[in-house]
Design an enzyme around this catalytic site. Sequence first.
Site, PDB file in Angstrom:
ATOM      1  N   SER A 179       1.884  -2.913  -6.936  1.00  0.00           N
ATOM      2  CA  SER A 179       2.663  -3.806  -6.072  1.00  0.00           C
ATOM      3  C   SER A 179       2.115  -3.843  -4.643  1.00  0.00           C
ATOM      4  O   SER A 179       2.550  -4.676  -3.847  1.00  0.00           O
ATOM      5  CB  SER A 179       4.141  -3.388  -6.056  1.00  0.00           C
ATOM      6  OG  SER A 179       4.284  -2.094  -5.502  1.00  0.00           O
ATOM      7  N   HIS A 180       1.188  -2.952  -4.286  1.00  0.00           N
ATOM      8  CA  HIS A 180       0.639  -2.960  -2.930  1.00  0.00           C
ATOM      9  C   HIS A 180      -0.887  -2.931  -2.901  1.00  0.00           C
ATOM     10  O   HIS A 180      -1.493  -2.544  -1.914  1.00  0.00           O
ATOM     11  CB  HIS A 180       1.276  -1.847  -2.090  1.00  0.00           C
ATOM     12  CG  HIS A 180       2.710  -2.167  -1.803  1.00  0.00           C
ATOM     13  ND1 HIS A 180       3.717  -1.898  -2.712  1.00  0.00           N
ATOM     14  CD2 HIS A 180       3.295  -2.813  -0.776  1.00  0.00           C
ATOM     15  CE1 HIS A 180       4.873  -2.343  -2.227  1.00  0.00           C
ATOM     16  NE2 HIS A 180       4.642  -2.899  -1.055  1.00  0.00           N
ATOM     17  N   ASP A 211       7.810  -4.972  -6.600  1.00  0.00           N
ATOM     18  CA  ASP A 211       8.033  -4.736  -8.034  1.00  0.00           C
ATOM     19  C   ASP A 211       9.033  -5.736  -8.608  1.00  0.00           C
ATOM     20  O   ASP A 211       8.906  -6.144  -9.762  1.00  0.00           O
ATOM     21  CB  ASP A 211       8.489  -3.289  -8.275  1.00  0.00           C
ATOM     22  CG  ASP A 211       7.314  -2.327  -8.198  1.00  0.00           C
ATOM     23  OD1 ASP A 211       6.250  -2.658  -8.759  1.00  0.00           O
ATOM     24  OD2 ASP A 211       7.441  -1.274  -7.559  1.00  0.00           O
TER      25      ASP A 211
END
Length: 330
Positions: A44-45, A185
């Site tokens: 997610s990053h 997420d």
Amino acid sequence: MATMTLDAVFALASETLQRFGADEANAEAVARTITGAERDGSASHGLFRLPGYVKSLKSGRVKGDAKPTAMPMAPGILRVDGDEGFAPLALEVMRDPLIEMTRAQGIAMCGVIRTHHFAALWPEVEVLADAGLVAMAMTQAMPYVAPAGGKEALFGTNPQAFAWPRPGKPPLAFDQAASTIARGDVMIHRRDGIPVPIGVGIDKDGNDTTDPGAILDGGVQLAFGGYKGSAIALMVELMASSLIGERFSHEAKAAHNGDGGPPVGGEFVLAIDPAAASGGDGWAAHGDSILTRIEQMEGARLPGSRRHANRAKGGDPEVSDAVLEEIAGL
Ligand code: NDP
Ligand code: PYC
């Protein structure tokens, strides 16, 4: 999914950012952050965030040639002015002066201001733990989360990270959103058509929902652990905003043009020299005794151990085709 080498991830991130106006120093600092996330399995990053970084360069909201500077404000208080750029270069500029100040005084904090954070927080605490310091960091975001009992988004997903050095081993490092799960997420669940558990958020009418789209479009996210996580989200707002002279999450939204990129804001970072705090060297073995018990306990694991195991495995990350298509379409 596509398999990519870490070198390819770095090159894609750095070249894409430079194509859209970032200078080499800023592009490479962001690319290091993105590559570290892909290496550790924090989808997610990682590259997932590259389109957002690019959109904020295209809209002119974030300075691609920012030159962050560090200045002492008082004994034990450092400030890094991010010059309206992305956070990763500002955090790299923070590292050495914060370590030096902490070693000289035993404890020091840094307020990183006028910057745009779109990443995980473990990199900034792990570099301090690698230098033998205990570290904490927190940052605000955009108003995504309702205070406990409320239905209106006011708090960011407000992550907090903590790292504890373990000589000869990777540090203990946890890094968690104040929301039940990070917004990134929830976005990935929507993209992949997967419901989220009850407790992640409520829809626009205030009803519990497992539909990530209903949370993202008009609904709100919820803090982890009810009123306790809500209190932590509030603490992050105060520490990463008022305390260091920066904006709350809702104020960051007011300054945002909706381009999909990182919000403007601040980050609070604290570093402590454990030898100075404990009066000797026993802290390391004593600290390790509780960490080892957790490692040896059936069913339990240390936070951060999934990431560190991925890092140690050293394989090439799998990147979502949807992410690569979005980057190609930029
Ligand atoms: P998770 O809920 O996935 O994980 C939070 C922490 O809990 C991690 O340290 C994780 O370790 C640990 N953990 C997970 N499962 C267990 C378990 N069974 N036992 C022990 N520890 C466990 O992350 P979040 O969704 O809360 O946040 C994801 C990322 O999003 C973070 O890196 C955060 O910084 C980032 N974020 C960034 C924001 C920003 O504004 N820049 C805003 C919000 C979030 P491990 O990683 O090893 O699984
Ligand atoms: O995943 O919640 C999140 C997030 C907000 C800003 C960057 N990441």
